[in-house]
Scaffold this active site. Structure first.
Site, PDB file in Angstrom:
ATOM      1  CG  HIS A  56      41.136  -7.011  44.993  1.00 56.72           C
ATOM      2  ND1 HIS A  56      39.882  -8.016  45.139  1.00 56.72           N
ATOM      3  CD2 HIS A  56      41.319  -6.214  45.870  1.00 56.72           C
ATOM      4  CE1 HIS A  56      39.364  -7.468  46.260  1.00 56.72           C
ATOM      5  NE2 HIS A  56      40.546  -6.526  46.837  1.00 56.72           N
TER       6      HIS A  56
ATOM      7  CD  GLU B 253      37.483  -5.799  48.721  1.00 54.95           C
ATOM      8  OE1 GLU B 253      37.985  -6.817  48.937  1.00 54.95           O
ATOM      9  OE2 GLU B 253      38.075  -4.795  48.484  1.00 54.95           O
TER      10      GLU B 253
ATOM     11  CD  GLU C 247      45.113  -5.745  47.940  1.00 56.64           C
ATOM     12  OE1 GLU C 247      44.858  -5.884  49.062  1.00 56.64           O
ATOM     13  OE2 GLU C 247      44.866  -5.341  46.929  1.00 56.64           O
ATOM     14  CG  HIS C 248      41.942  -9.994  49.513  1.00 54.26           C
ATOM     15  ND1 HIS C 248      40.551 -10.241  50.233  1.00 54.26           N
ATOM     16  CD2 HIS C 248      41.760  -8.847  48.985  1.00 54.26           C
ATOM     17  CE1 HIS C 248      40.002  -8.928  50.272  1.00 54.26           C
ATOM     18  NE2 HIS C 248      40.506  -8.280  49.067  1.00 54.26           N
TER      19      HIS C 248
END
Lengths: 452, 443
Positions: free
Chosen positions: A73, A153, A76-77
């Protein structure tokens, strides 16, 4: 943006499995495979002069090295933070300036990036995706800033939501061996320690044309898209993707109770989960179709058998239902949940729910139940094309978790072939197996059975 | 009334469109259909998918009609109107919907009640009959009413511990004081408990009336067929009902911050200041301004300053919130408690800077190319298009809006945006509500 796709609730699972099915004749999808192994799928839809491009990588959180939870993840950022020729943020700026909307998401099983844009800009966004597939260039300061964003997040998605806190702990109990035990976003203490090298290693290992699927849906000509894909992606070299471990769960023989108290909880609930087969973990796939039909029958919605009995007829619950999810690369789950009505304790509600499950096992569902469920599932397939990005989502998810276009194409027929005996046999087989995780969400200080 | 000009109009539109926008959008022809009974709808004929989508709204038919002390009436009615109608009790009605995969739903807002209908064409006749029954003969039997009421109660209770909901409530109350907009659409536990079945019946009679109805339809339907459908479904509704007594209000917002303690690691920050009405001639400039400020995700200044440059938040945003009787500019962010004060200061600073110095020229151009270029993305599903058609009528937009809207955005100048920013943005009258254990406030 840069969002995370964690299907937490049963309802989400149901919606997803309900949306997956579609007649291939309805999609009319066309596919080709480039010489470097990249699969290209196109769904033509000429309703509006727009297109959705999705690039799906067959890698997700379950592929992270031990101790590196969250790197899929986090990467992905970072995919938005620059390449050899693009500044950090420039990718998004170019897409937006051209009227495009974009996003990305990471799950346990896959990672996907997409843009919806005027169809005359497909060429542009395809060039951008091909660029960041191989030319990502991450700066140290960008990585450190983004670590803070990811931790925020996590605070927003998990810490601010008691049911998410519980759900994370439930997965850690349900999966004793499979990496599904780690949350997609990662454990906070491990996010703190992830390094830029971890991200680059993960990227170099798994981001390559032969580990990716391009799905394009919209106002395009399939052959033109194939040619465009050849131009931008066809020139990229494939890489050797390491064989992934075939994680299997040992049989579950114990009952595990996971209890979470939180002063923010106003409505207690109890959920029971068992491991179940998924498309990828079972030889006889007719069982998964039978379980999908079962899911439709017991699932949420005010006409489902569980809701009708527990909420309407008995009045012991404000909500109740069940689900089956077997779409992932790893094991599936089957489960039930109930939220007690005012004046009903959690124990009483749980007892009523268990009785309902017992009834399902002894009496079974009826042929009429199955017929209705099959029609609903097939109807959902008939409207699946009433969307720009929906078909790309459905196809991308299926292809990146081991299915073929043919599996999607034949889905309504296979669902239609499910018999009442198959449904009841599958229900009995997996629901009477020993072992389960029971989770309770309770207010602070509330006793196990307080229920208020 | 007699159908008028429904044939000619689209042809004229097509001619205009070819000049103004990309050719393919010209295919989105909007036809005005007026039924023999005088009910008007805007229609887009589409054969791509074998479905019919109808989106409709009863303006002034929302929570504004809730009786004092029985707030939540409209919302409870909207949630139970499809739980039994005519000869069918709740289970029979819901089973009919489920067996035919028909979607009918209602949603009560502050200002209006909206409805949504979606069916495969092969079930259309049955589906329309169910919609007609729900609109004109809802039963409000006690079993479904009590069941749904208790579900809404759970939601109300849960919202008391959800940072976002707690913040939104405090913001509403601070901004609107004793105006009805301060009240929750769901009601409170006490007010929802007080709502009677008679209230629901009265509400339906007063709110679901022909004079406040707008309708958008997408499907493979001839205008004549649609006309008959409209009369059948909506023709039995009363002509008029009760006016929404909600007065217009220009909120006088005292700037500053309100802190609500909650033991969570992250502070949820909401902010609001005066906004602009949707019929304000400067609204397109407002759209550009908001995009640059915090509406444009990674291209907005708030995201750049707060997320990209400092890693303070995962999401930070702003949006124009025009309602029928008031307008706000709102936004929010969520950041760890230790950095909450810094984040609040940054939001105020960004607003001040834009007010005083205007927006960078390239940002105005980027906003305009995004807003025009992304417009066709609103035309990708039947329900979405129907919803656009409904909203256009609700807001009195012209029938050629699809073709003329982008020209309006393109006409926005840098000067207009800067002038609007100087007048609208109000750092002193900017109110923050912070839920959590924020540190560093008042710096």
């Amino acid at each position: 943006m840069r969002s995370l796709n964690i299907a937490l609730g049963a309802a989400t699972f149901l919606l997803m499995s309900g949306a997956v099915p579609a007649l291939a004749e309805v999609f009319g999808a066309k596919e080709t495979v480039l010489d470097n192994g990249m699969r290209i799928v196109v769904v033509e839809n000429h309703r509006a002069p727009v297109v959705t491009q999705m690039v799906w990588y067959k890698v997700g959180a379950m592929d992270e090295p031990p101790g590196r939870s969250g790197i899929a993840h986090f990467l992905e950022h970072m995919m938005f933070k620059g390449t050899d020729t693009l500044e950090p943020g420039e990718f998004s700026a170019i897409v937006a300036r051209n009227g495009g909307q974009e996003n990305a998401f990471t799950s346990q099983d896959y990672t996907a990036y997409f843009q919806s844009v005027s169809s005359d800009r497909l060429d542009l966004v395809m060039e951008l995706e091909a660029d960041r597939m191989v030319n990502l260039n991450i700066a140290e300061d960008q990585f450190e800033l983004e670590r803070r964003v990811v931790l925020e997040e996590r605070r927003q998605r998990v810490d601010s939501e008691p049911s998410s806190i519980l759900s994370e702990q439930v997965s850690a109990s349900l999966y004793r061996n499979h990496p599904y035990r780690n949350p997609v976003i990662g454990w906070a203490h491990e996010i703190e320690t992830l390094s830029i090298d971890d991200a680059v290693d993960f990227y170099r290992t798994y981001y390559a044309p032969n580990n990716a699927i391009l799905v394009v849906s919209g106002d395009v000509d399939a052959n033109e898209v194939f040619a465009m894909a050849e131009k931008y992606f066809g020139v990229l070299d494939p890489s050797e993707i390491p064989e992934r471990p075939d994680y299997r769960e040992p049989p579950m023989t114990v009952e595990i109770e996971v209890v979470y108290h939180d002063p923010r909880v106003r409505q207690p609930s109890v959920t029971m989960r068992k491991l179940a087969p998924s498309w990828n973990t079972i030889e006889d796939r007719s069982e998964t179709y039978a379980l999908e039909v079962l899911s439709q029958i017991i699932g949420g919605g005010s006409t489902s058998t569980f809701y009708r009995s527990l909420v309407i007829d008995q009045g012991v619950a404000v909500n109740a239902g069940g689900w089956y999810d077997g779409d992932g690369r790893g094991p599936g789950t089957i489960g039930f949940y109930i939220s007690p009505a005012d004046g009903v304790s959690l124990d009483e509600a749980e007892a009523a729910l268990r009785e309902e499950i017992a009834k399902l096992l002894t009496k079974g569902v009826t042929e009429f139940d199955v017929e209705r469920a099959v029609i609903r599932l097939q109807d959902a397939a008939a409207t699946a094309r009433d969307s720009l990005s929906g078909p790309a989502m459905t196809i991308g998810r299926a292809l990146s978790t081991g299915r073929t276009l043919e599996d999607i194409e034949e889905w309504p027929d296979r669902i239609g072939a499910v018999t009442v005996d198959q449904v009841n046999a599958a229900a009995r087989k997996y629901l009477s197996a020993p072992g389960e995780v029971v989770s309770r969400l309770l207010p602070e200080g509330g006793e196990k059975g307080a229920g208020q | 009334m007699i159908p008028r000009g429904t044939r000619l109009l689209p042809l004229i539109l097509v001619a205009l469109v070819l000049v103004l926008t990309r050719p393919a959008l010209a295919e989105v022809e909007v036809e005005e259909v007026v039924s023999p009974g005088g009910i008007k709808a805007w229609l887009v004929r589409d054969e791509t998918v074998p479905v019919t989508a109808i989106e409709f709204t009863f303006k002034d038919g929302g929570a504004g009609l809730d009786p004092d002390g029985r707030e939540g009436t409209a919302n409870l009615a909207a949630s139970t109107i499809d739980e039994g109608a005519g000869p069918y009790d709740s289970q029979a009605f819901q089973q009919k919907l489920a067996d035919r995969s028909i979607r009918i739903s209602f949603n009560a807002g502050r200002d209006a009640l909206s409805g949504s209908f979606y069916t495969l064409n092969r079930y259309r006749d049955e589906a329309l009959e169910l919609l007609r029954l729900a609109l004109t003969q809802p039963r409000f039997d006690s079993e479904p009413v009590e069941r749904i009421r208790s579900q809404i109660m759970v939601g109300i209770r849960q919202s008391e511990s959800d940072p976002e909901s707690v913040g939104a409530k405090a913001l509403r109350e601070a901004v609107f004081g004793d105006h009805p907009y301060a009240e929750p659409v769901n009601g409170t536990e006490a007010s929802l408990a007080a709502v009677t079945v008679d209230d629901l019946r009265t509400y339906v009679k007063e709110a679901l009336t022909q004079d406040r109805l707008t309708i958008g339809v997408v499907g493979d339907i001839e205008p004549d067929t649609l006309g008959a459908m409209l009369d059948r479904v909506f023709g039995d509704l009363p002509e008029t009902g009760r006016a929404d007594p909600t007065p217009d209000i220009e909120p006088r917002i005292a700037g500053g911050s309100i802190v609500l303690d909650m033991d969570v690691p992250q502070s949820t920050i909401l902010f609001a200041q005066r906004g602009m009405a949707i019929d304000d001639p400067r609204y397109y400039a407002g759209m550009v301004l908001n995009y640059v400020l915090g509406g444009g995700s990674f291209n907005s200044i708030l995201t750049d300053e707060i997320r990209v440059k400092r890693g303070l938040a995962y999401s930070v945003y702003s949006f124009l919130h025009p309602m029928d009787h008031a307008a706000l500019l709102r936004g929010g962010a969520a950041t760890q408690n230790a950095r909450a004060g810094e984040t609040v200061d940054l939001v105020r600073q960004v607003l001040t800077d834009i007010r005083d110095n205007g927006v960078p020229a390239d940002k105005v151009e980027d906003a305009k190319t995004y807003l025009t270029g992304s417009f066709p993305l609103r035309f990708t599903s039947s329900s979405q298009i129907a919803s656009q058609l409904d909203a256009m009528q609700y807001h009195d937009f012209p029938i050629d809006y699809f073709q003329t809207r982008n020209a309006q955005v393109e006409a926005v100048t840098q000067e207009a945006v800067d002038a609007l920013a100087a007048e609208l943005l109000d750092p002193q009258g900017l109110l923050f509500v912070i839920v959590g254990r924020p540190k560093g406030l008042g710096g």
